[in-house]
Structures are given as structure tokens and as C-alpha cells.
Design an enzyme around this catalytic site. Structure first.
Site, mmCIF file in Angstrom:
data_model
loop_
_atom_site.group_PDB
_atom_site.id
_atom_site.type_symbol
_atom_site.label_atom_id
_atom_site.label_comp_id
_atom_site.label_asym_id
_atom_site.label_seq_id
_atom_site.Cartn_x
_atom_site.Cartn_y
_atom_site.Cartn_z
ATOM 1 N N GLU A 168 13.899 -0.985 20.579
ATOM 2 C CA GLU A 168 15.361 -0.841 20.498
ATOM 3 C C GLU A 168 15.960 0.218 21.419
ATOM 4 O OE1 GLU A 168 16.821 -0.514 16.527
ATOM 5 O OE2 GLU A 168 15.769 -2.311 15.866
ATOM 6 N N GLU A 356 11.436 -7.587 13.624
ATOM 7 C CA GLU A 356 11.944 -6.887 12.437
ATOM 8 C C GLU A 356 13.023 -7.723 11.770
ATOM 9 O OE1 GLU A 356 13.386 -2.829 12.787
ATOM 10 O OE2 GLU A 356 11.728 -2.329 14.139
#
Ligand code: GCO
Length: 452
Positions: A168, A356
Site C-alpha cells: 500500500e 487483504e
């Protein structure tokens, strides 16, 4: 009733964690400090003054944890290496004890039929790199990251095939260097943060190249919480509008990685704050990837909007939309379908993994009557989300696996230990592990290959 499977036999059912969030043991066996060990000392930055000194004690209890994975039937584990266990100073001298620890973890996973998916950087930069060169503000940080990736590629040949260099980008850049909410907790100008973003992308590219040249069998993909789009209804004009939005709303990271350029709309929007880069950088950044890893917590609803210059409109969320995830993401199960499908239609990745997806529940706790943890909302959310993911699989989107965030409750960064995300409950006083109802539900899903 004879109910057919919805997911193929070889679908990877995994869960995910990150080093700082679960390991503890911040200075054991030669580990160097990370930016978190410094950041967490600042008064008021961590909720309840939490720190990572013990966390879920995974450094010491990984065997017990992997046994639980096996019992659930999980076949994949996404976790991160702490860079400063391997290079205590971020560069230079290697700490063999750190390398050996992760080798033991990987061996234990493989012995238990669990495929390791390793993230190299999940926001815990070696403190020395922050102090000596300004961390990701320096281009050299990407170079040192490449050296770290090369060592990992070489040392873990035969143990790890799947890698994500950087987890991320938005948090690693903006939340850490712009908003100051996570380590190193800086509040830099937009221009400087945009340069940090670029250096992280460069690190991703150098890392991908290094992993692949050190180990030709390595498969590399991102682990990115893109801005996912959901067409408001399934008609061609809305679907096309959502695809356009997907490319443009991810111009700062995903589009750059997958297309090798910053879109004009991004550069124009940033104006004089746009990052400084070279053509050669963009080639490195767009090193071909083997899979797309999507950290998929939510999706934005989009409609076709011919009245607007960009041609699409993104709906505002409102108070009636249920929130999930740590950043109050809006719960949108169909983002598991549209998120993967549109990503595939726009960029055609060979494989997609949900790296995720999960639900925060602060209320998870053992039932006083029977000691079980009944995380019913997580089960409900999983059921809704996986129904949509099954649709994607059955429509031919090459989704190969699903990694739930998280395997176990852990340190939710500056939010401390109260938000619980795991399949497995952690009693932070005793470190007792209790698989929750969601773990039992998942066991059935894995056994039967369908949403239960
Ligand atoms: C993320 C983070 C995780 C968080 C999770 C829940 O990649 O956002 O990787 O570390 O804990 O998202 O908020």
C-alpha cells in the site's frame, strides 16, 4: 442436496499479517530498530499508548500459529519480513539470525501445506535509514531496498515463490510522510510527499527486478488498496465510466506501475507538486508483474456522467452506508466482484489475489458462558463478500486466492489493540489464541469449496 463447488480445488485460501503488527521481539536476535520503535515513544500518537514490544508474540509463537492455520485448512499465508531483522541498519551488514528466523517460518509453513506470500515492506522502515538519509525522501532508499530484495530473492530460493515488494503506497507515503499518523510521523508538503510516492514506486520496481534476477522462479505482484470502482448499475455506459474512473483515480500508483507512465490528468492535477522522474524510472516502475494483489476493503459507486469533463461521477457515501475496516471504509460486497473484474478488464493481469479484505470488530471477546468468540458480523461480511468473489471466479476473472485480513488480532498501527480483525482471537494478557466463529466458518468454506 448436492451443492456444487464455487471455487476451484487449487484456490489459495490464505490470511495475512504484517511484521510490526504481530511479531513483537523488536530487538531480539540482532534486529535493528524500525521507525515504529521511535514513533511509538512519542506521547499521544498511539491509542492507549500501545506499542509493538510484544504485539501478538508471533515471533515466538509462529509454530503454534501455523498449526492453527493448518487446522483451519488455510493454504496460504501472506506476511511481511521486517527489513531491520535482515539489515539492522537498512543496508550494509546482514543479520544472519534474522534471515534464519524467516527461513524457519517459511519451512514450517511449507511443512504444513501453507504457501508463503512475502511482503518486503509493510511500513516498518529501518530507523537508521530514516535518520541517516531521510527515509523515502531519498532516492537512495529505493536503491537500498533493491539490495534487500536481491538478498531475499537469493536466500529464499526454494522457500518463497510469491512476493509483494511494497504494501500500500498511499499509507506508506501520504499517511506516514504527509498526515504524520503512522511512522515516521512527518507532515511534509505535498510536493515532498509526491516525491516520496515516486521513490516508493521506484523501490517497488527495483525490488521486482532484483527478486526476479536473484530467483527466476519468483512471482512478483503489488499489494495495493486501489480506488476500486463499482458501476452503479450494470449497463455498458456505467461500466465504461467505472473503468475510466479506475484508471484515472489510480493514476498515482497502479496505473503508473501497469502502464509505465503518469497519466496527464495526474500530472496536471498535481501541477508544480508533481514528482520529478525520468523515463528510465518509469521503465523500472513498470517491470512486468506476475500477479495483481488487491487489498480490497471497499469500492466507490460510479455513474456515467456525460455532463462532466471526466465523463463519470463518484457517489458520496452517507451515514446510511455501513462502515468497516480501519479507515471507516464503506461496506460494499459487490466491490469484490467489480473490483476484480474491472481491474482485469482494464489491465489484464495474469492472476489476481485478494491480498487483504476484512472486518474490524472491537467487540470480539470470549463469551462468558462457553469461552467461544462469536464474531457473527465478520461471518456475515465474509459470506456477502465471498459470494461476490465467487461470481467473479465463475465469470472467468482469474482470481486465484483470497487472503483475509487478518489471521489473528494484532496491533492496528496507531489505533492500538482495540480494533480486532482476526480469524483468531488474541488474549493480550496471556497470549492465548482462540479461533473465532469465522475460523470455523472458513474451515467449512475451504472444505466444501463454496460459500457456506
Ligand atoms: C493495510 C494494512 C493492514 C491493516 C488493515 C486493517 O494494508 O491497510 O496493510 O496493515 O491493518 O488494512 O486496517
Amino acid at each position: 442436496m448436492n451443492i456444487p463447488r464455487e471455487f476451484p480445488e487449487d484456490f489459495i485460501w490464505g490470511s495475512a499479517t504484517a511484521s510490526y503488527q504481530v511479531e513483537g521481539a523488536p530487538f531480539e536476535d540482532g534486529k535493528g530498530a524500525s521507525v515504529w520503535n521511535e514513533f511509538e515513544k512519542r506521547p499521544g500518537v498511539m491509542r492507549d499508548d500501545a506499542n509493538g514490544n510484544v504485539a501478538s508474540d508471533h515471533y515466538h509463537r509462529y509454530k503454534e500459529d501455523i498449526a492453527i492455520m493448518k487446522d483451519i485448512g488455510l493454504t496460504g499465508y501472506r506476511f511481511s519480513f521486517a527489513w531491520s531483522r535482515i539489515f539492522p541498519e537498512g543496508r550494509g551488514k546482514v543479520n544472519q539470525k534474522g534471515v534464519d528466523h524467516y527461513k524457519r517460518v517459511c519451512e514450517t509453513l511449507l511443512e504444513n501445506g501453507v504457501e508463503p506470500f512475502v511482503t518486503l515492506y509493510h511500513w516498518d522502515l529501518p530507523l537508521a535509514l530514516q535518520k541517516d538519509i531521510g527515509g523515502w525522501e531519498s532516492r537512495d532508499c529505493a536503491k537500498y531496498f533493491g539490495e534487500y530484495a536481491e538478498l531475499v530473492g537469493r536466500e529464499f530460493k526454494g522457500l518463497v515463490r510469491n512476493f509483494s515488494p511494497v504494501n500500500e503506497f498511499l499509507a506508506a507515503a501520504n499517511v506516514a510522510y504527509g498526515m504524520g499518523l503512522i511512522a515516521p510521523g512527518l507532515k511534509l508538503s505535498t510536493k515532498r510527499v509526491n516525491q516520496v510516492r515516486h521513490h516508493l514506486l521506484l523501490a517497488h520496481g527495483l525490488g521486482a527486478q532484483a527478486l526476479k534476477s536473484a530467483n527466476p522462479e519468483a512471482k512478483v505482484g503489488m499489494a495495493e488498496n486501489s480506488n476500486f470502482m463499482v458501476p452503479v448499475i450494470d449497463t455498458p455506459e456505467h461500466v465504461e465510466a467505472a473503468k475510466k474512473a479506475l484508471r484515472e483515480q489510480n493514476a498515482h500508483f497502479v496505473t503508473a506501475m501497469l502502464e509505465g507512465k503518469y497519466l496527464d490528468c495526474y500530472l496536471e492535477k498535481e501541477g508544480e507538486n508533481a514528482p520529478v522522474f525520468t523515463d528510465e524510472d518509469m521503465k523500472i516502475i513498470s517491470t512486468p508483474l506476475d500477479f495483481a494483489g488487491l487489498n480490497l476493503y471497499h469500492g466507490k459507486r460510479v455513474r456515467y456522467a456525460p455532463e462532466k469533463e471526466c465523463g463519470y461521477h463518484i457517489f458520496e457515501e452517507n451515514e446510511y452506508t455501513q462502515r468497516t475496516g480501519i479507515n471507516d471504509f464503506y461496506f460494499e460486497p459487490s466491490s469484490l466482484y467489480w473490483g476484480t473484474r474491472l481491474f482485469y478488464e482494464v489491465w489484464k493481469p495474469k492472476e489476481i489475489y485478494i491480498t487483504e479484505n476484512g472486518t474490524r470488530q472491537e467487540s470480539d471477546r470470549p463469551d462468558p458462558d462457553d469461552g467461544e468468540v462469536y464474531d457473527d458480523i465478520r461471518v456475515r461480511n465474509l459470506r456477502l463478500n465471498l459470494t461476490q468473489l465467487a461470481r467473479a471466479v465463475n465469470h472467468g476473472v482469474p482470481v486465484k486466492g483470497y487472503f483475509h485480513w487478518s489471521f489473528m488480532d494484532n496491533l492496528e498501527w496507531h489505533h492500538g489493540f482495540r480494533p480486532r480483525f482476526g480469524y483468531v482471537y488474541i488474549n493480550y494478557t496471556t497470549q492465548q489464541r482462540i479461533p473465532k466463529l469465522s475460523a470455523k466458518w472458513m474451515k467449512e468454506v475451504i472444505k466444501n469449496g463454496r460459500v457456506m
